[in-house]
Enzyme design. Structure first.
Site, PDB file in Angstrom:
ATOM      1  N   ASP A 115      -6.486  -2.115  -2.709  1.00 31.32           N
ATOM      2  CA  ASP A 115      -5.824  -0.944  -2.133  1.00 31.32           C
ATOM      3  C   ASP A 115      -4.505  -0.630  -2.840  1.00 31.32           C
ATOM      4  O   ASP A 115      -3.771  -1.526  -3.249  1.00 31.32           O
ATOM      5  CB  ASP A 115      -5.559  -1.210  -0.649  1.00 31.32           C
ATOM      6  CG  ASP A 115      -4.933  -0.036   0.062  1.00 31.32           C
ATOM      7  OD1 ASP A 115      -5.560   1.030   0.096  1.00 31.32           O
ATOM      8  OD2 ASP A 115      -3.802  -0.185   0.570  1.00 31.32           O
TER       9      ASP A 115
ATOM     10  N   GLU B 230      -8.271   1.080  -6.346  1.00 35.21           N
ATOM     11  CA  GLU B 230      -7.908   2.391  -5.812  1.00 35.21           C
ATOM     12  C   GLU B 230      -6.644   2.817  -6.562  1.00 35.21           C
ATOM     13  O   GLU B 230      -5.533   2.481  -6.175  1.00 35.21           O
ATOM     14  CB  GLU B 230      -7.640   2.340  -4.309  1.00 35.21           C
ATOM     15  CG  GLU B 230      -7.439   3.734  -3.736  1.00 35.21           C
ATOM     16  CD  GLU B 230      -6.428   3.804  -2.592  1.00 35.21           C
ATOM     17  OE1 GLU B 230      -6.334   4.867  -1.955  1.00 35.21           O
ATOM     18  OE2 GLU B 230      -5.725   2.819  -2.357  1.00 35.21           O
TER      19      GLU B 230
END
Length: 425
Positions: free
Chosen positions: A302, A355
């Site tokens: 993330d 990401e």
């Protein structure tokens, strides 16, 4: 009362930890039941003046004093009355004399939120049945990926345990033709509304749906149905809850002390200090923990963009340039390359998906060629453009076909995953 004296941990363990290369950190730190009885507690708190283990074994009364393990910064002791299932915390005494009750950063089990004590784990009783899946899974070029993203807490009301979720989710995604599920973070987190992105228990599957063995069963169920399991993993930041990682020993231990480097303005969280060997070790070992202990098939890492840029979401004057005067976070780059290299060596068939929402080059190129070493990158631009196109009234889309075609200009510069995710849907 404890019978611990002197150094309880091996020289090799202490040496590897000091180097930042202890790949099985979860077997070294934390709470570990001993075959002869009792539990060994070990925690890293180098700037504390004293540490005590406090828990259910004596009604949360007088704490068990932990002994400093040489100059390692680790404190350890054996409490003979503790046993699996007991709740516990560390009473950490800072240099100024203030004592804070802290959950164990290495806890492998926790109370169910909103309670936040750590729980002494027992040995796993789960017998894996996914040998065929593990032998044939692959991260090779061309392997099909059709990923179903799911937040376990809201996916299907009334299904509230890992085992039932596993069976029902396997039926659902198999009928739809998906190859993998991707779980929004399942590491323990106090606030359900964060969807799991503010982690306090990096080594503990959330107790909202059962025990660590129940989570193993969840993964096993999906694997035996031919479905891979990816998890969102959050090494970019952590919350400021005073019972968790924040200011763990009274100092900025896991985070930078300078708020221009150690705090995230968008999320109100702390940023990990990637330049500290023990912190890098904590995170790299954590990635391996999920891959090895739970047979996870890959990590979607993330907020990589927030890690790469020192000025990410910061105003002028609100960030500190690197040693060359630039805005690239050199320590985070080194960490990400170490992470993908170690995972590539230890779990070569696991996926490592970034990401990353900017034009940072070579995210999915090998480390030896100047890349970050990820196997895949989320194409956030494609998602934004595609959703923007369909937001137009159909009669006007004729004038916006560029939104669909623009991505082809860079489509083959990385190994992209094309997501329609929780970020924008």
């Amino acid at each position: 009362m404890t019978y611990a004296r002197g150094v309880l941990l091996s020289d090799l363990d202490l040496h590897l930890f000091g180097e930042g290369n202890h790949r099985r950190l979860w077997q070294f730190l934390g709470a570990h039941p001993r075959p002869e009885g009792g539990v060994r507690f070990a925690v890293w708190a180098p700037n504390a003046t004293a540490v005590y283990a406090v828990g259910d074994w004596n009604g949360w009364g007088e704490g068990t004093p932990l002994a400093a393990q040489g100059s390692s910064g680790i404190w350890a002791a054996v409490e003979p009355s503790a046993q699996p299932g007991h709740r516990y915390k560390y009473a950490v005494v800072a240099r100024g004399g203030h004592t804070t009750m802290k959950a164990d950063p290495m806890a492998q089990a926790t109370e169910c939120p909103p309670s936040n004590a750590s729980v002494v784990p027992g040995p796993s009783q789960h017998l894996w049945g996914d040998q065929h899946w593990m032998a044939r899974r692959t991260a090779a070029h061309g392997a099909p990926l059709r990923i179903y993203e799911v937040h376990l807490g809201s996916w299907r009301h009334g299904v509230d345990n890992y085992r039932d979720l596993g069976h029902q989710l396997a039926d659902h995604v198999a009928d739809l033709g998906f190859t993998h599920v991707e779980l929004l973070p399942v590491a323990e987190h106090p606030f359900g509304g964060s969807w799991g992105y503010q982690v306090t228990g990096y080594y503990a599957p959330t107790a909202r749906f059962g025990t660590p063995d129940d989570f193993r069963a969840f993964v096993d169920i999906l694997h035996q149905r031919g479905i891979g399991v990816l998890v969102d993993w959050v090494p970019a930041h952590f919350p400021k809850d005073d019972w968790s990682l924040a200011r763990f020993d009274g100092t900025a231990l896991y985070e930078h002390s300078d708020p221009r480097q150690g705090e995230h303005p968008d999320w109100g969280t702390y940023v990990f200090n990637y330049g500290r060997t023990e912190v890098r070790n904590f995170l790299v070992a954590n990635a391996l923990y999920w891959l090895h202990e739970f047979h996870i098939d890959g990590l979607r890492v993330d907020a990589v963009a927030s890690m790469l840029y020192l000025d990410y979401s910061r105003p002028a004057g609100g960030w500190v340039p690197n040693r060359h005067g630039g805005r690239e976070n050199l320590e985070a780059i080194d960490f990400l390359r170490e992470l993908t290299s170690v995972v590539g060596n230890e779990a070569p068939s696991a996926l490592m998906i970034a990401e990353e929402s900017t034009a940072w080059p070579k995210v999915t190129h090998p480390v030896e060629y100047g890349g970050l070493g990820f196997t895949h990158k989320w194409n956030m631009g494609w998602m934004h453009d595609t959703l923007g196109y369909f937001q137009h009234d159909p009669i006007h889309r004729l004038w916006h076909h560029r939104d669909l075609s623009f991505g082809l200009l860079y489509a083959f510069s990385e190994r992209f995953v094309l997501p329609l995710s929780h970020d924008e849907v």
